[in-house]
Design an enzyme around this catalytic site. Structure first.
Site: not given
Length: 441
Positions: A253, A386, A349-350, A352, A321, A317, A368, A331
């Protein structure tokens, strides 16, 4: 509260957003702040923001029937121990020098019998213009304390004197102005009575600088009482993660890491031991910060776990997802007539949620949320889902990712505090001050 009463007039310059930090600084020291917001100031900061930070009504107009039935502008001008004009624009200084009274701010400045401190902020050419030089000299002759602006880069791109002084320097000037006018018992009063008035002898001031080399430096540099996170461990994550598709391509991202790095720097300035877990970004490590570089979400999760225990975790950060379940060792080649390869994605993994609900949970967990719509609603939902104490949310539909400024909403279980757009370094300092206050003693 029995601290000094300060009437803060917010003028209409780009530096108006810094009035929010000034309000917090005054209140943290035990003062009571009432804000008067000019029409120009309201273009940069809202009455709601100042009211939330000061916990006092914000006054914006001379034509308020309820207040003016009792000559509210006279009461405002007389109830304060000190009137502070910050930022004081070239226009506002000119109207003060001319004795105009065509709005609430200038009327109460003309009606007050209390000391007035003006903190200029404007373009370098405006500050150096003969008219402004004359107006400042007139105001000083009239007894107004006009600070000298700082020198540096300006919002307009020019360089020179005209920047708003640092908040720490403004606060020191306020303390000097309040000397002898602080109510007995105030947290600002010196032991044994009011402090003596500051010397105006340049030699005496030079001697005080020699005795205390930190004169004029930010408050965080002045001993343990100004280092509220001394002895604390703050864990910060920053930047994106890169999830490999093959040795060349990856899922990522646009996170730049700037906000997370700014928070790490501010926490270190506040005395904390800081561990910064950084995704792949090209930013210098802030002074006094221990940096751990990672690339993927799995690596970031492992680094976060290894850094525990911590008193505060600030998960800035932008973790991807999903990752490719099995990345290619070579490649992936594009052959004529072939469609795009099918990528089997698996959830990362989550970090937070795992941290917030784990056995080694820090006392304060802050997440965040980068959103493009319904920012506050999604932030509230994310905080509950969360298990975080706070969510700091922002709208990233513009150029926030990669930019140098941010406008955030601090969402807690009790309230939502919205900060106006400001440099990411200022957002960081406000957040650090807030979570230093929130930590159990």
């Amino acid at each position: 509260m029995n601290g000094p009463r300060i009437l803060l007039v917010v003028g209409g310059g780009i530096a108006a957003y810094k009035s929010c930090e000034l309000v917090r600084t005054i209140r943290k020291a035990g003062g009571i702040v009432t804000c008067v917001l000019t029409d120009g100031g309201a273009r940069f900061v809202t009455p709601m923001t100042l009211a939330a930070l000061s916990e006092q009504p914000v006054h914006t107009t001379l034509w308020d029937l309820k207040n003016e039935a009792e000559m509210g502008h006279i009461q405002l001008s007389r109830q304060a121990d000190l009137v502070v004009v910050c930022p004081a624009t070239a226009d506002l200084l000119a109207r003060m020098a001319a004795g105009l009274a065509d709005d609430l701010a200038t009327t109460l400045l003309l009606a007050t019998d209390k000391p007035v401190l003006a903190v200029p902020a404007m373009n370098v050419r405006m500050w150096q213009h003969a008219a402004t030089v004359r107006n400042v000299a007139t105001l000083r002759d009239m007894g107004v304390d006009v600070m000298e602006p700082d020198e540096g880069a300006m919002a307009c791109g020019e360089y020179g004197p005209g920047r708003l002084p640092e908040i720490a320097a403004i606060w020191q000037r306020i303390e000097r102005s309040l000397a002898g006018a602080v109510p007995e018992g105030s947290p600002l009063a010196a032991k044994g009575g009011a402090r003596p008035a500051p010397s105006t002898d340049p030699a005496a001031f030079s001697r005080s600088q020699a005795a205390d080399p930190l004169v004029g430096q930010p408050d965080f540099d002045r001993g343990t009482q100004h280092r509220p996170l001394l002895g604390r461990h703050v864990l910060v994550t920053a930047g994106p993660t890169h999830e490999p598709i093959d040795p060349v391509r990856y899922i990522a991202n646009r996170s730049s890491g700037k906000q997370g790095f700014a928070i790490a720097a501010a926490a270190a300035e506040a005395g904390a031991r800081v561990t910064l877990v950084a995704g792949p970004v090209h930013l210098p490590t802030p002074p006094g910060v221990d940096r751990v570089d990672v690339e993927t979400a799995l690596e970031m999760a492992a680094a976060v776990d290894a850094a525990l225990p911590a008193d505060v975790a600030v998960m800035v950060a932008a973790v991807a997802d999903w990752r490719v379940g099995r990345s290619a060792g070579q490649k992936l080649k594009k052959a004529p007539g072939d469609g795009p390869p099918a990528l089997e994605l698996t959830e990362n993994p989550d970090i937070l949620a795992t941290l917030a609900k784990g056995d080694k949970r820090p006392a304060l967990v802050i997440g965040f949320a980068a959103e493009t719509q319904d920012v506050i609603r999604y932030a509230r939902e994310k905080r509950a889902r969360k298990g975080a104490d706070w969510i700091v949310a922002n709208d990233v539909s513009g150029d926030v990712m990669g930019g140098d400024a941010n406008a955030v909403h601090i969402v807690t279980a009790e309230e939502v505090t919205s900060l106006p757009e400001m440099p990411k370094e200022d957002v960081a300092r406000i957040l650090v001050e807030r979570f230093a206050d929130a930590l159990p003693r």
